[in-house]
Scaffold this motif. Sequence first.
Motif, PDB file in Angstrom:
ATOM      1  N   VAL A 287       0.819  -1.227   0.000  1.00 17.97           N
ATOM      2  CA  VAL A 287       0.000   0.000   0.000  1.00 17.97           C
ATOM      3  C   VAL A 287       0.845   1.266   0.000  1.00 17.97           C
ATOM      4  CG1 VAL A 287      -1.917  -1.181   1.135  1.00 17.97           C
ATOM      5  CG2 VAL A 287      -0.263   0.076   2.521  1.00 17.97           C
ATOM      6  N   HIS A 288       2.165   1.121   0.177  1.00 17.38           N
ATOM      7  CA  HIS A 288       3.068   2.282   0.114  1.00 17.38           C
ATOM      8  C   HIS A 288       4.131   1.998  -0.950  1.00 17.38           C
ATOM      9  CE1 HIS A 288       1.358   4.134   3.730  1.00 17.38           C
ATOM     10  NE2 HIS A 288       1.412   2.944   4.305  1.00 17.38           N
ATOM     11  N   PRO A 289       3.764   2.069  -2.228  1.00 16.13           N
ATOM     12  CA  PRO A 289       4.709   1.745  -3.309  1.00 16.13           C
ATOM     13  C   PRO A 289       5.979   2.588  -3.209  1.00 16.13           C
ATOM     14  CG  PRO A 289       2.475   2.028  -4.162  1.00 16.13           C
ATOM     15  CD  PRO A 289       2.454   2.497  -2.738  1.00 16.13           C
ATOM     16  N   GLY A 290       7.099   1.935  -3.338  1.00 14.49           N
ATOM     17  CA  GLY A 290       8.380   2.628  -3.292  1.00 14.49           C
ATOM     18  C   GLY A 290       8.964   2.768  -1.896  1.00 14.49           C
ATOM     19  N   ALA A 291       8.181   2.498  -0.859  1.00 19.06           N
ATOM     20  CA  ALA A 291       8.679   2.620   0.506  1.00 19.06           C
ATOM     21  C   ALA A 291       9.589   1.444   0.846  1.00 19.06           C
ATOM     22  CB  ALA A 291       7.517   2.676   1.490  1.00 19.06           C
ATOM     23  N   VAL A 292      10.620   1.723   1.613  1.00 14.92           N
ATOM     24  CA  VAL A 292      11.494   0.670   2.132  1.00 14.92           C
ATOM     25  C   VAL A 292      10.924   0.214   3.471  1.00 14.92           C
ATOM     26  CG1 VAL A 292      13.829   0.058   2.867  1.00 14.92           C
ATOM     27  CG2 VAL A 292      13.488   1.683   0.979  1.00 14.92           C
ATOM     28  N   VAL A 293      10.552  -1.059   3.535  1.00 10.28           N
ATOM     29  CA  VAL A 293       9.896  -1.617   4.717  1.00 10.28           C
ATOM     30  C   VAL A 293      10.794  -2.691   5.314  1.00 10.28           C
ATOM     31  CG1 VAL A 293       7.848  -2.836   5.575  1.00 10.28           C
ATOM     32  CG2 VAL A 293       7.630  -1.193   3.686  1.00 10.28           C
ATOM     33  N   ALA A 294      10.896  -2.698   6.630  1.00 10.07           N
ATOM     34  CA  ALA A 294      11.677  -3.724   7.321  1.00 10.07           C
ATOM     35  C   ALA A 294      10.919  -4.218   8.545  1.00 10.07           C
ATOM     36  CB  ALA A 294      13.045  -3.194   7.743  1.00 10.07           C
ATOM     37  N   THR A 295      11.213  -5.448   8.926  1.00 10.78           N
ATOM     38  CA  THR A 295      10.626  -6.027  10.124  1.00 10.78           C
ATOM     39  C   THR A 295      11.636  -6.962  10.764  1.00 10.78           C
ATOM     40  OG1 THR A 295       8.647  -7.103  11.021  1.00 10.78           O
ATOM     41  CG2 THR A 295       9.555  -8.012   8.981  1.00 10.78           C
ATOM     42  N   VAL A 296      11.243  -7.519  11.908  1.00 14.93           N
ATOM     43  CA  VAL A 296      12.093  -8.444  12.649  1.00 14.93           C
ATOM     44  C   VAL A 296      11.354  -9.766  12.791  1.00 14.93           C
ATOM     45  CG1 VAL A 296      13.274  -8.899  14.837  1.00 14.93           C
ATOM     46  CG2 VAL A 296      13.174  -6.554  13.926  1.00 14.93           C
ATOM     47  N   PHE A 297      11.972 -10.857  12.339  1.00 15.35           N
ATOM     48  CA  PHE A 297      11.435 -12.195  12.572  1.00 15.35           C
ATOM     49  C   PHE A 297      12.035 -12.702  13.881  1.00 15.35           C
ATOM     50  CE2 PHE A 297      10.607 -13.535   7.849  1.00 15.35           C
ATOM     51  CZ  PHE A 297       9.669 -12.515   7.744  1.00 15.35           C
ATOM     52  N   PRO A 298      11.232 -12.772  14.955  1.00 17.95           N
ATOM     53  CA  PRO A 298      11.804 -13.074  16.273  1.00 17.95           C
ATOM     54  C   PRO A 298      12.374 -14.478  16.424  1.00 17.95           C
ATOM     55  CG  PRO A 298       9.665 -12.004  16.473  1.00 17.95           C
ATOM     56  CD  PRO A 298       9.826 -12.411  15.042  1.00 17.95           C
ATOM     57  N   ASP A 299      11.827 -15.448  15.709  1.00 22.41           N
ATOM     58  CA  ASP A 299      12.338 -16.808  15.863  1.00 22.41           C
ATOM     59  C   ASP A 299      12.093 -17.589  14.585  1.00 22.41           C
ATOM     60  OD1 ASP A 299       9.617 -17.294  15.934  1.00 22.41           O
ATOM     61  OD2 ASP A 299       9.570 -17.921  18.030  1.00 22.41           O
ATOM     62  N   GLY A 300      12.524 -18.857  14.593  1.00 18.69           N
ATOM     63  CA  GLY A 300      12.359 -19.714  13.432  1.00 18.69           C
ATOM     64  C   GLY A 300      11.174 -20.645  13.585  1.00 18.69           C
ATOM     65  N   PRO A 301      11.020 -21.601  12.671  1.00 22.12           N
ATOM     66  CA  PRO A 301       9.815 -22.424  12.640  1.00 22.12           C
ATOM     67  C   PRO A 301       9.837 -23.643  13.553  1.00 22.12           C
ATOM     68  CG  PRO A 301      11.187 -22.952  10.768  1.00 22.12           C
ATOM     69  CD  PRO A 301      11.876 -21.822  11.489  1.00 22.12           C
ATOM     70  N   HIS A 302      10.985 -24.044  14.070  1.00 22.59           N
ATOM     71  CA  HIS A 302      11.106 -25.357  14.696  1.00 22.59           C
ATOM     72  C   HIS A 302      10.206 -25.531  15.915  1.00 22.59           C
ATOM     73  CE1 HIS A 302      14.821 -24.553  12.444  1.00 22.59           C
ATOM     74  NE2 HIS A 302      14.723 -25.829  12.107  1.00 22.59           N
ATOM     75  N   ARG A 303      10.049 -24.491  16.701  1.00 20.48           N
ATOM     76  CA  ARG A 303       9.199 -24.578  17.893  1.00 20.48           C
ATOM     77  C   ARG A 303       7.735 -24.803  17.531  1.00 20.48           C
ATOM     78  NH1 ARG A 303       8.269 -19.558  22.183  1.00 20.48           N
ATOM     79  NH2 ARG A 303       6.612 -20.556  23.392  1.00 20.48           N
ATOM     80  N   TYR A 304       7.359 -24.496  16.304  1.00 19.67           N
ATOM     81  CA  TYR A 304       5.954 -24.444  15.928  1.00 19.67           C
ATOM     82  C   TYR A 304       5.525 -25.573  14.993  1.00 19.67           C
ATOM     83  CZ  TYR A 304       6.924 -19.864  17.818  1.00 19.67           C
ATOM     84  OH  TYR A 304       7.331 -18.846  18.642  1.00 19.67           O
ATOM     85  N   LEU A 305       6.361 -26.603  14.902  1.00 19.94           N
ATOM     86  CA  LEU A 305       6.024 -27.698  14.006  1.00 19.94           C
ATOM     87  C   LEU A 305       4.752 -28.417  14.443  1.00 19.94           C
ATOM     88  CD1 LEU A 305       9.578 -29.206  13.350  1.00 19.94           C
ATOM     89  CD2 LEU A 305       8.299 -27.532  11.984  1.00 19.94           C
ATOM     90  N   GLY A 306       4.463 -28.412  15.737  1.00 20.12           N
ATOM     91  CA  GLY A 306       3.251 -29.052  16.241  1.00 20.12           C
ATOM     92  C   GLY A 306       2.073 -28.129  16.378  1.00 20.12           C
ATOM     93  N   THR A 307       2.221 -26.867  15.972  1.00 20.13           N
ATOM     94  CA  THR A 307       1.118 -25.899  16.098  1.00 20.13           C
ATOM     95  C   THR A 307       0.886 -25.197  14.764  1.00 20.13           C
ATOM     96  OG1 THR A 307       2.718 -24.271  16.985  1.00 20.13           O
ATOM     97  CG2 THR A 307       1.420 -25.543  18.572  1.00 20.13           C
ATOM     98  N   VAL A 308       1.646 -24.165  14.478  1.00 24.40           N
ATOM     99  CA  VAL A 308       1.458 -23.356  13.270  1.00 24.40           C
ATOM    100  C   VAL A 308       1.527 -24.197  12.000  1.00 24.40           C
ATOM    101  CG1 VAL A 308       2.490 -21.506  11.887  1.00 24.40           C
ATOM    102  CG2 VAL A 308       2.276 -21.232  14.366  1.00 24.40           C
ATOM    103  N   PHE A 309       2.415 -25.197  11.986  1.00 19.22           N
ATOM    104  CA  PHE A 309       2.623 -25.988  10.772  1.00 19.22           C
ATOM    105  C   PHE A 309       1.951 -27.358  10.828  1.00 19.22           C
ATOM    106  CE2 PHE A 309       6.084 -22.942  11.104  1.00 19.22           C
ATOM    107  CZ  PHE A 309       6.100 -22.389   9.838  1.00 19.22           C
ATOM    108  N   ASP A 310       1.056 -27.553  11.771  1.00 19.89           N
ATOM    109  CA  ASP A 310       0.391 -28.844  11.962  1.00 19.89           C
ATOM    110  C   ASP A 310      -1.091 -28.725  11.600  1.00 19.89           C
ATOM    111  OD1 ASP A 310      -1.032 -31.057  13.206  1.00 19.89           O
ATOM    112  OD2 ASP A 310       0.794 -31.463  14.326  1.00 19.89           O
ATOM    113  N   ASP A 311      -1.503 -29.427  10.549  1.00 25.04           N
ATOM    114  CA  ASP A 311      -2.897 -29.342  10.104  1.00 25.04           C
ATOM    115  C   ASP A 311      -3.865 -29.855  11.150  1.00 25.04           C
ATOM    116  OD1 ASP A 311      -2.170 -28.246   7.688  1.00 25.04           O
ATOM    117  OD2 ASP A 311      -2.178 -30.154   6.606  1.00 25.04           O
ATOM    118  N   ASP A 312      -3.477 -30.871  11.909  1.00 19.03           N
ATOM    119  CA  ASP A 312      -4.372 -31.391  12.949  1.00 19.03           C
ATOM    120  C   ASP A 312      -4.586 -30.348  14.038  1.00 19.03           C
ATOM    121  OD1 ASP A 312      -4.646 -33.817  11.649  1.00 19.03           O
ATOM    122  OD2 ASP A 312      -3.015 -34.779  12.761  1.00 19.03           O
TER     123      ASP A 312
END
Length: 363
Positions: A287-312
């Motif tokens: 929504v802000h074409p041309g803007a430089v946007v940055a963020t911080v990814f606090p952690d990786g995926p391994h902790r979430y294999l049984g939640t975020v990445f689990d279909d069940d």
Amino acid sequence: MIATVLRTAARPELLSLLGRTPLVRVTAELPGPQPGFWAKLEGLAAGGMKARAAMSMLLGARERGELRSGAPVVESTSGTLGIGLAFAGQVLGHPVVLVGDSELEPSMRQLLRSYGVRLELVDRPAARGGWQAARLARLRELLAVLPDAYWPDQYNNPDNTAGYASLAAELAVELDHLDILVCSVGTGGHSAGIIGPLRRHWPALRLIGVDATGSTIFGQPARPRLMRGLGSSIHPRNVAYDAFDEVHWVGPAEAVDASRRLARGSFVSGGWSTGAVARVAAWAARVHPGAVVATVFPDGPHRYLGTVFDDDFTAAHGIDPAAAVGRPVEIPHPSAAEATGWARCTRVTDPLRAHHPSSERNP
């Protein structure tokens, strides 16, 4: 009840592992095409993002004489700060006792214990304040029986915020310019610690806060929350309300969908916080074409294999990533409507000072 903890030897050589995390350009579709944003991969650091804050809080306490040599450190955590404190405890030679809750993932419990942490778990949320209040009540019981124990109090400790000066310095070197910074908000430490130094480089820099639905940080009613790592049932004093230009509340479906898209399309991903900030950063870049946007990814995926990445797991909790929305609902004021899904507000209010005009920041 733990009455004693074992002393541990200091390992100062581990400090060489702190910080200096990669910065990557993310162009994955989130959910549709977007021009790209920069993501600082804090999950690749030893001790994770909060190792910076943990080191800062323990060093500050030692300098003030609040933390004696070899004394135990006791803190409440939903996981991420616990890893950081385990790291800082090994560096400085302090045993660490953490209070978690029964929602803490089995893999995280095992990991914390593997790092030598003594882990205490509460089994039910408090009637008011939820899991955080229950953990803090148990923490105070531990402080009463552990001589010389130090409680960093991550929610209100200004050294938490100060610990992220190094993260801001890295971003200032790695980027030629920055227009929009997107930060998840839990204790409020990393957003407050980054924005001050970066605005000295780029005074017009806009800050977008990303909260969880059901969190009370920005004036919404506190509700039970599935997402962990961002949001709060209390009001941390480290939140720099006047620094934010807008706030987004993100729901589980949007966070899950974004985390999975990141994994498929960029090979870098993470859990609830990472999915939430990626969703909002992609929106901001779109929504802000041309803007430089940055963020911080606090952690990786391994902790979430049984939640975020689990279909069940997602099916059991009624989360349908395919139903995730592509843009936020606009609300005029945090108290105007309850955000039950992705929502955006450009009027940021400190709920504890809402009657003072100075507590609001408008774009």
